[in-house]
Design a protein around this motif. Structure first.
Motif, PDB file in Angstrom:
ATOM      1  N   ARG A  89       0.896  -1.132   0.192  1.00  0.00           N
ATOM      2  CA  ARG A  89      -0.058   0.052  -0.162  1.00  0.00           C
ATOM      3  C   ARG A  89       0.810   1.159  -0.008  1.00  0.00           C
ATOM      4  N   ARG A  90       2.209   1.302   0.811  1.00  0.00           N
ATOM      5  CA  ARG A  90       2.864   2.552   0.965  1.00  0.00           C
ATOM      6  C   ARG A  90       3.556   2.687  -0.216  1.00  0.00           C
ATOM      7  N   THR A  91       3.770   1.835  -1.409  1.00  0.00           N
ATOM      8  CA  THR A  91       4.609   2.039  -2.459  1.00  0.00           C
ATOM      9  C   THR A  91       3.418   2.934  -3.500  1.00  0.00           C
ATOM     10  N   GLY A  92       2.304   2.935  -3.116  1.00  0.00           N
ATOM     11  CA  GLY A  92       1.190   3.737  -4.139  1.00  0.00           C
ATOM     12  C   GLY A  92       1.081   3.298  -5.425  1.00  0.00           C
ATOM     13  N   LEU A  93       1.714   1.899  -5.414  1.00  0.00           N
ATOM     14  CA  LEU A  93       1.797   1.035  -7.010  1.00  0.00           C
ATOM     15  C   LEU A  93       0.523   0.068  -6.770  1.00  0.00           C
ATOM     16  N   PRO A  94      -0.318  -0.075  -7.962  1.00  0.00           N
ATOM     17  CA  PRO A  94      -1.114  -1.137  -7.893  1.00  0.00           C
ATOM     18  C   PRO A  94      -0.459  -2.797  -7.956  1.00  0.00           C
ATOM     19  N   ALA A  95      -1.060  -3.431  -7.187  1.00  0.00           N
ATOM     20  CA  ALA A  95      -0.794  -4.800  -6.861  1.00  0.00           C
ATOM     21  C   ALA A  95      -1.849  -5.761  -6.418  1.00  0.00           C
ATOM     22  N   ARG A  96      -1.805  -7.106  -6.781  1.00  0.00           N
ATOM     23  CA  ARG A  96      -3.066  -7.902  -6.161  1.00  0.00           C
ATOM     24  C   ARG A  96      -2.150  -8.486  -4.855  1.00  0.00           C
ATOM     25  N   GLY A 127       9.147  -4.562 -15.172  1.00  0.00           N
ATOM     26  CA  GLY A 127       8.384  -5.469 -15.733  1.00  0.00           C
ATOM     27  C   GLY A 127       7.145  -4.990 -16.274  1.00  0.00           C
ATOM     28  N   ARG A 128       5.886  -5.793 -16.210  1.00  0.00           N
ATOM     29  CA  ARG A 128       4.593  -5.213 -16.712  1.00  0.00           C
ATOM     30  C   ARG A 128       3.596  -5.948 -15.863  1.00  0.00           C
ATOM     31  N   PRO A 129       2.359  -4.949 -15.768  1.00  0.00           N
ATOM     32  CA  PRO A 129       1.320  -5.277 -15.117  1.00  0.00           C
ATOM     33  C   PRO A 129       0.717  -6.670 -15.745  1.00  0.00           C
ATOM     34  N   ARG A 143       5.776 -11.224  -8.216  1.00  0.00           N
ATOM     35  CA  ARG A 143       5.932 -11.498  -9.752  1.00  0.00           C
ATOM     36  C   ARG A 143       5.248 -10.509 -10.633  1.00  0.00           C
ATOM     37  N   ASP A 144       5.802 -10.235 -11.672  1.00  0.00           N
ATOM     38  CA  ASP A 144       5.422  -9.469 -12.696  1.00  0.00           C
ATOM     39  C   ASP A 144       5.073 -10.261 -14.019  1.00  0.00           C
ATOM     40  N   HIS A 145       4.691  -9.551 -15.110  1.00  0.00           N
ATOM     41  CA  HIS A 145       4.246 -10.297 -16.293  1.00  0.00           C
ATOM     42  C   HIS A 145       5.076  -9.439 -17.436  1.00  0.00           C
ATOM     43  N   GLY A 146       6.293  -9.102 -17.308  1.00  0.00           N
ATOM     44  CA  GLY A 146       7.181  -8.634 -18.262  1.00  0.00           C
ATOM     45  C   GLY A 146       8.059  -9.635 -18.855  1.00  0.00           C
TER      46      GLY A 146
END
Length: 212
Positions: A89-96, A127-129, A143-146
């Motif tokens: 949450r603190r990164t401010g970046l979307p992640a599931r 990477g990529r979302p 993990r990412d999808h890049g």
């Protein structure tokens, strides 16, 4: 070969420490000067760039402390899922984020937060979302999808001032180096791999003292 590798690592460590300490004093002057500038678009741009430089110097100082063995973990029982969710949450970046069984862990939450945040930021930067974070027992996977980690990183581990492959984007290569160093301080294993269906996978395994 082993001797040459050790000498190269020591040279990198010395360089990191020297650069960090040489930059610290002029940086403080820049920060003070930027605060005295009149408000405006140009001032905001200057302050933003000074902020980026400050973050870089702080990363270099952190790496130099890790290299010197000056960091010590402060282990306490924490709800692992909650710590990871708050870090993301603190990164401010979307992640599931997916947490299974809501385990407890004996670890240093501040250093674990640093590890998770760096892995999530790296996943978005190189990477990529979608970026996915899972907590199963005392294992955390980001993990990412890049395009995945470059072969050199998988073979040698992260190297400061090197991001690896062009398709992974630009950067200083410090985030994963810091994550690995902090993992060693808290007694965790941090492994890097590529998913069979594509994407970079970073796995944090906490020490045996953790518990569900």
């Amino acid at each position: 070969m082993a001797s040459a590798l050790q000498e190269r690592l020591l040279a990198e460590q010395r360089f990191t420490a020297d650069v960090a300490h040489e930059l610290r004093t002029p940086l403080m002057g820049l920060i003070t000067s930027a605060e005295l500038l009149p408000e405006g678009e140009v001032t905001e741009l200057v302050r933003d760039r000074v902020g980026v430089l400050r973050a870089l110097v702080e990363d270099l100082l952190e790496i130099s402390r890790l290299d010197a063995g000056a960091e010590r973990a402060d282990h306490v029982p924490v709800p692992l899922g909650g710590v990871v969710e708050e870090s993301v949450r603190r990164t401010g970046l979307p992640a599931r984020v997916e947490v299974t069984a809501h385990p407890m862990a004996d670890t240093d939450p501040r250093r674990l937060d640093r590890i998770i945040a760096n892995l999530v930021v790296n996943a978005h930067r190189h990477g990529r979302p979608p970026v996915e974070v899972s907590v199963r027992g005392t294992t955390i996977v980001v993990r990412d999808h890049g395009p995945g980690f470059p072969d050199t990183l998988l073979a040698e581990g992260p190297r400061r001032f090197r991001t690896g492959a062009k398709e992974r984007g630009k950067g200083h290569g410090l985030g994963l180096t810091i994550a690995l160093g902090q993992a060693q301080v808290i007694g965790a294993a941090l492994d890097f791999a590529n998913a069979p269906d594509g994407g970079a996978v970073a796995t944090v395994r906490l020490e045996a003292g953790t518990r569900d």
